[in-house]
Design an enzyme around this catalytic site. Sequence first.
Site, mmCIF file in Angstrom:
data_model
loop_
_atom_site.group_PDB
_atom_site.id
_atom_site.type_symbol
_atom_site.label_atom_id
_atom_site.label_comp_id
_atom_site.label_asym_id
_atom_site.label_seq_id
_atom_site.Cartn_x
_atom_site.Cartn_y
_atom_site.Cartn_z
ATOM 1 N N HIS A 66 0.588 -12.036 1.878
ATOM 2 C CA HIS A 66 -0.434 -11.196 0.970
ATOM 3 C C HIS A 66 -0.604 -11.929 -0.449
ATOM 4 O O HIS A 66 0.556 -12.414 -1.036
ATOM 5 C CB HIS A 66 0.307 -9.760 0.925
ATOM 6 N N TYR A 87 0.759 -1.112 0.091
ATOM 7 C CA TYR A 87 0.170 -0.102 0.103
ATOM 8 C C TYR A 87 0.913 1.214 -0.014
ATOM 9 O O TYR A 87 1.568 1.508 1.023
ATOM 10 C CB TYR A 87 -1.046 -0.018 1.245
#
Length: 300
Positions: A116, A56
Amino acid sequence: MEYAILGKTGFRVSKIGLGGAPLGGDFGETTDETVTHVIDSALDFGINFIDTAPLYGRGESERRIGKALKGKRGAVILASKAIMRGDPYSYENTIKSVEESLRRLQTDYIDLIQLHELEQTTYEQAVNETLPAFRKLKEQGKVRAIGVNAGDIELLMPFLREDLVDTIQTYAKYTLVDYTAKDELFPLAKAKNIGVIHGSPLAMGILADRPAPFLRNNKVMLEEAERRMAQLDFLRKSEPNGLVEPALRFSLTCPDIAITLVGTTSVQSLDLNTGYCDGRGLSDEEMKKVIGLFPGQRLF
């Protein structure tokens, strides 16, 4: 604010959690000051779970969260992920990724570390390299619990069946237009006492009448989404984006979901969304109607 226990972790978490992608600028420019204001407000509203990732903002989300939590680290259950998209999911890269996250977050431990994007690796590499690295970090006290993340439910199922993790995270799989997670994923997670984190309860912005930009080329899917939303008019509120409240209440009151993530850089939006975390869901009649509309029918 409603709270739940996150599976076998034993963590007491707010049923609404703060998602970190917008805090890194992934959905529009933001500032350190704005992120600090949002996080301070989240704590004031009773939110105690923050989820982020190196991906992010290419580390900016973690850096900003670390800065905002200075002196308040103990007030939250902090979750991050490994590794950065494009890097091999090797043992060494996993250790490196988490160490870099710790530095950006300005903390000596991460409460929940998650693999992830299972879509970016293989089951074999995840089990033989990434998860062993997580376990080593847990032995060292640098992480407290271990999870996996994927949009594809089928990729998560082996980790549940073999009881390899403490939590799972998926997204857009328990929404008003696609609730396929309830068929197999949720029952198995419950049987294994594995905590469930659910992101994108607005189905990638579709239920907010603002589909994510990356969906715009998928005309067939968007047409199907419109067809399904037309059948949900009985839930729509009169105000703009009238499916937002019922969509959030649908996810927030699901007994199989410990945490529903919302991402925003607007305190006003966060305040509004937090107000829906009061234990009130759809009526029994509304739930029965919704669940009967698209059984077993994936949208994404």
